[in-house]
Design a protein around this motif. Structure first.
Motif, mmCIF file in Angstrom:
data_model
loop_
_atom_site.group_PDB
_atom_site.id
_atom_site.type_symbol
_atom_site.label_atom_id
_atom_site.label_comp_id
_atom_site.label_asym_id
_atom_site.label_seq_id
_atom_site.Cartn_x
_atom_site.Cartn_y
_atom_site.Cartn_z
ATOM 1 N N LEU B 39 0.797 -1.233 0.000
ATOM 2 C CA LEU B 39 0.000 0.000 0.000
ATOM 3 C C LEU B 39 0.828 1.281 0.000
ATOM 4 O O LEU B 39 0.444 2.276 -0.591
ATOM 5 N N CYS B 40 1.981 1.265 0.660
ATOM 6 C CA CYS B 40 2.745 2.518 0.740
ATOM 7 C C CYS B 40 3.717 2.656 -0.419
ATOM 8 O O CYS B 40 4.473 3.627 -0.482
ATOM 9 N N GLY B 41 3.722 1.683 -1.321
ATOM 10 C CA GLY B 41 4.571 1.794 -2.500
ATOM 11 C C GLY B 41 6.056 1.641 -2.201
ATOM 12 O O GLY B 41 6.889 2.170 -2.923
ATOM 13 N N GLN B 43 7.677 2.469 0.798
ATOM 14 C CA GLN B 43 8.273 3.486 1.673
ATOM 15 C C GLN B 43 8.432 3.021 3.119
ATOM 16 O O GLN B 43 8.575 3.846 4.020
ATOM 17 N N LEU B 44 8.377 1.728 3.343
ATOM 18 C CA LEU B 44 8.552 1.177 4.683
ATOM 19 C C LEU B 44 7.555 1.783 5.671
ATOM 20 O O LEU B 44 7.903 2.261 6.733
ATOM 21 N N SER B 45 6.282 1.786 5.285
ATOM 22 C CA SER B 45 5.326 2.309 6.258
ATOM 23 C C SER B 45 3.959 1.639 6.177
ATOM 24 O O SER B 45 2.978 2.243 6.567
ATOM 25 N N CYS B 46 3.901 0.398 5.678
ATOM 26 C CA CYS B 46 2.577 -0.226 5.658
ATOM 27 C C CYS B 46 2.573 -1.697 6.074
ATOM 28 O O CYS B 46 1.570 -2.193 6.543
ATOM 29 N N ALA B 47 3.660 -2.414 5.871
ATOM 30 C CA ALA B 47 3.752 -3.836 6.227
ATOM 31 C C ALA B 47 2.850 -4.727 5.393
ATOM 32 O O ALA B 47 2.527 -5.838 5.812
ATOM 33 N N THR B 48 2.432 -4.279 4.210
ATOM 34 C CA THR B 48 1.637 -5.160 3.346
ATOM 35 C C THR B 48 2.496 -5.723 2.207
ATOM 36 O O THR B 48 2.039 -5.874 1.089
ATOM 37 N N CYS B 49 3.749 -6.012 2.525
ATOM 38 C CA CYS B 49 4.653 -6.622 1.540
ATOM 39 C C CYS B 49 5.470 -7.712 2.228
ATOM 40 O O CYS B 49 6.620 -7.941 1.913
ATOM 41 N N HIS B 50 4.819 -8.402 3.141
ATOM 42 C CA HIS B 50 5.478 -9.339 4.063
ATOM 43 C C HIS B 50 5.818 -10.673 3.373
ATOM 44 O O HIS B 50 4.958 -11.273 2.745
ATOM 45 N N SER B 85 9.317 -7.075 1.921
ATOM 46 C CA SER B 85 10.022 -7.298 0.653
ATOM 47 C C SER B 85 10.418 -6.009 -0.040
ATOM 48 O O SER B 85 11.273 -6.016 -0.914
ATOM 49 N N CYS B 86 9.828 -4.872 0.355
ATOM 50 C CA CYS B 86 10.254 -3.618 -0.281
ATOM 51 C C CYS B 86 11.630 -3.201 0.214
ATOM 52 O O CYS B 86 12.240 -2.282 -0.346
ATOM 53 N N GLN B 87 12.124 -3.857 1.253
ATOM 54 C CA GLN B 87 13.434 -3.499 1.790
ATOM 55 C C GLN B 87 14.554 -4.381 1.229
ATOM 56 O O GLN B 87 15.714 -4.216 1.577
HETATM 57 S S1 FES Z 1 5.441 -1.691 0.623
HETATM 58 FE FE1 FES Z 1 4.818 -0.670 2.436
HETATM 59 S S2 FES Z 1 6.230 -1.456 3.883
HETATM 60 FE FE2 FES Z 1 6.835 -2.444 2.058
#
Ligand code: FES
Ligand code: HEM
Lengths: 415, 105
Positions: B39-41, B43-50, B85-87
């Protein structure tokens, strides 16, 4: 006039450490061009040829960073740019002492951890259905009317009701708390002395309201926001009454004007851009992802930091105690951070913004804010899929720590 | 370019190629994996890329920031192999990495 000119201010007002080619006449409470829109007015500070770091003699005299990369850097460098004072002018800012906002690391961490317990994604999942119901209850009575003042009828009602729910206090007290909040954020008064009295009265009123609630909930195992805060420990010791009051006051204040303002900017945009509106209304599943792009496009917060030491930054000498304003709008709308930043593109592959700030103070309520925005769009569009800003609308923009747009009248066809 | 092995929540195996300009989140999102809402694209602020990362790659991953740790704590499905996974960028050292998509919260 569409741009600022360097040095076009009385020379006497400029401190020794400020080179004249960095000096611009910028009043952050009344930005030039504000009648065209807040983000547009901010963007003038980033016009080609503007230095990355400028100085204005207005509002006590302060620096302003004008590029996204510096917005990020300042917010991520609390050792050099302190949160001890974040409000301009500095004289007024020194009196503003809410927690955890005015703390720097490492002190900030303990207090921040307490509020994170009430605002993390798991808590949001727990309250989601009640927040949704609050939105539905506000929208349903509007549907048959065919028009509304969005700010008054929805945006100003929604976040305060969500707060009442989260602190588990009666909805009937919402107007009272909203009154206190308004007097703290935008106090009545003809001059600064009168305004200071309004703020003081409101703070005292709010604390007097909250004290018995806190006392009753101390030691309980309640899951509401007040219980979580008052039963917390900070660095191993039970939280003090004063700290708990300050944290809860911040939880009330930080989530009101910001949400009212953002929702109003968002609906103004959608009410004037039928294609974008249709994309969301036709494909509600895309709403959650689209919210981030709207957050990027409509940043509203611009607070400040205080310089901790004398040092060189972006080619100028900063002096300990100097104030630096950090307009978050200049990140998400910077071409160096996002291509075509003015365009709302709901399925952008990459997007970056600082609408929620950055570094240790990054908005503690961002999960709640996103949820409130998402739910507003979902429930509104499910009932009012097509609407427009009325022809005679005259939205009024204002700049400040939280920008505002007032007067967003919407209308729609009633079946 | 590195190769990625993706295991979905249904246990299906998918394969992809990516370079270091891309995060694992972007690869999963391009594959339309439902749980990766991101959801946050990124930016490390949603946790929906687990995701869960195969422990064989653990010591080649970038260190976890405090924000990531906090966000993962608010998932009901965190394990020692959890990462956002965004990290994780698809650098050469991660060639062949196996990631398993975590269930949605
Ligand atoms: S995409 Fe939002 S925390 Fe990874
Ligand atoms: C769209 C809405 C919102 C926007 C744009 C926004 C923006 C911001 C920004 C930019 C900051 C950083 C200030 C600084 O660094 O000095 C911040 C801090 C904060 N926000 Fe929000 N906010 C929003 C909604 C909310 C909500 C709903 C809450 C819920 C209570 C909230 C609670 C907080 C708190 C407690 C802080 C202080 C964090 C700290 O100092 O560690 N915000 N917000």
């Amino acid at each position: 006039m569409n741009s600022y000119t360097a040095g076009a201010v009385p020379a006497g007002d400029i401190p020794d450490n400020v080179p004249i080619d960095r000096v611009f006449d910028v009043d952050c409470f009344n930005l030039a061009g504000i009648e065209e829109g807040y983000q547009e007015a901010c963007k003038r500070l980033q016009a080609p040829g503007m230095p990355n770091m400028i100085w204005t003699p207005r509002n006590g005299g302060h620096w302003i960073v004008t590029r996204g990369k510096l917005v990020r850097d300042v917010l991520n460098s609390p050792d050099r740019f302190s949160s001890q004072v974040i409000v301009l002018p500095k004289e007024a800012g020194e009196k503003y002492d809410l927690l955890p906002t005015r703390l720097d690391p490492p002190q900030h961490g303990g207090h921040r951890a307490v509020i994170n317990k009430t605002l993390n994604p798991r808590e949001m999942r727990r309250i989601e259905s009640s927040v949704r119901q609050i939105a539905i209850d506000l929208i349903e009575p509007l549907v048959a009317k065919g028009r509304c003042d969005f700010s008054l009828d929805f945006a100003q009602q929604f976040p305060i009701r969500v707060f009442m729910k989260m602190v588990d206090l009666p909805m009937t007290d919402a107007p009272l708390l909203k009154h206190y909040a308004t007097q703290i954020l935008r106090p009545d008064g003809a001059n600064s002395a009168e305004m200071a009295i309004s703020v003081e009265n409101a703070v005292q009123g709010f604390y007097a309201y909250l004290e018995p609630v806190i006392n009753e909930r101390r030691g309980n195992d309640g899951t509401d926001m007040v219980s979580i805060v008052i039963n917390s420990e900070i660095d191993g010791a039970p939280i003090s009454q004063a700290d708990a009051l300050s944290l809860i006051a911040n939880l009330l204040l930080a989530g009101l004007d910001t949400v009212v303002s953002f929702l109003s900017f968002m609906m103004l945009f959608l009410g004037r851009n039928p294609e974008h509106l249709k994309q969301l209304a036709d494909n509600p599943a895309s709403i959650p992802q689209s919210v981030e792009e709207l957050l990027r496009r409509f940043p509203i917060v611009s607070d400040a930091r205080m310089v901790t030491d004398d040092f060189e930054y972006d080619g100028v000498m900063l002096k300990r105690g100097d104030m630096v304003q950090v307009p978050t709008a200049l990140a998400g709308l910077d071409e160096e951070m996002n291509e075509d930043p003015w365009k709302v593109i709901f399925n952008r592959k990459k997007l970056e913004h600082s609408t929620f700030g950055g570094g240790p103070h990054r908005c503690a309520g961002l999960h709640l804010a996103r949820m409130e925005i998402t739910i507003t769009l979902q429930e509104w569009l499910a009932r009012i899929p097509s609407f427009r800003v009325t022809k005679d609308a005259n939205p009024i923009f204002s700049s400040g720590m939280v920008a505002m747009v007032e007067n967003v009248p919407l209308e729609w066809d009633v079946a | 370019m590195i190769k990625l092995h993706i295991v979905t929540t249904d246990g299906d195996d998918l394969y992809a190629e990516a370079d270091e300009s891309q995060s694992v989140m972007e690869i999963l999102r391009d594959k339309n994996i439902e749980e990766i809402r991101a959801l946050c694209g990124g930016q490390l602020s949603c946790a929906t890329c687990h995701v869960y990362v195969d422990p064989a790659y653990a010591d080649r991953l970038p260190p976890m920031l405090a924000e990531e740790d906090d966000l993962l704590d608010s998932s009901d499905h965190r394990t020692p192999e959890s990462r956002l996974s965004c990290q994780i960028f698809c650098v050469d050292a991660l060639d062949g990495i196996k990631v398993t998509v975590a269930p949605s919260d």
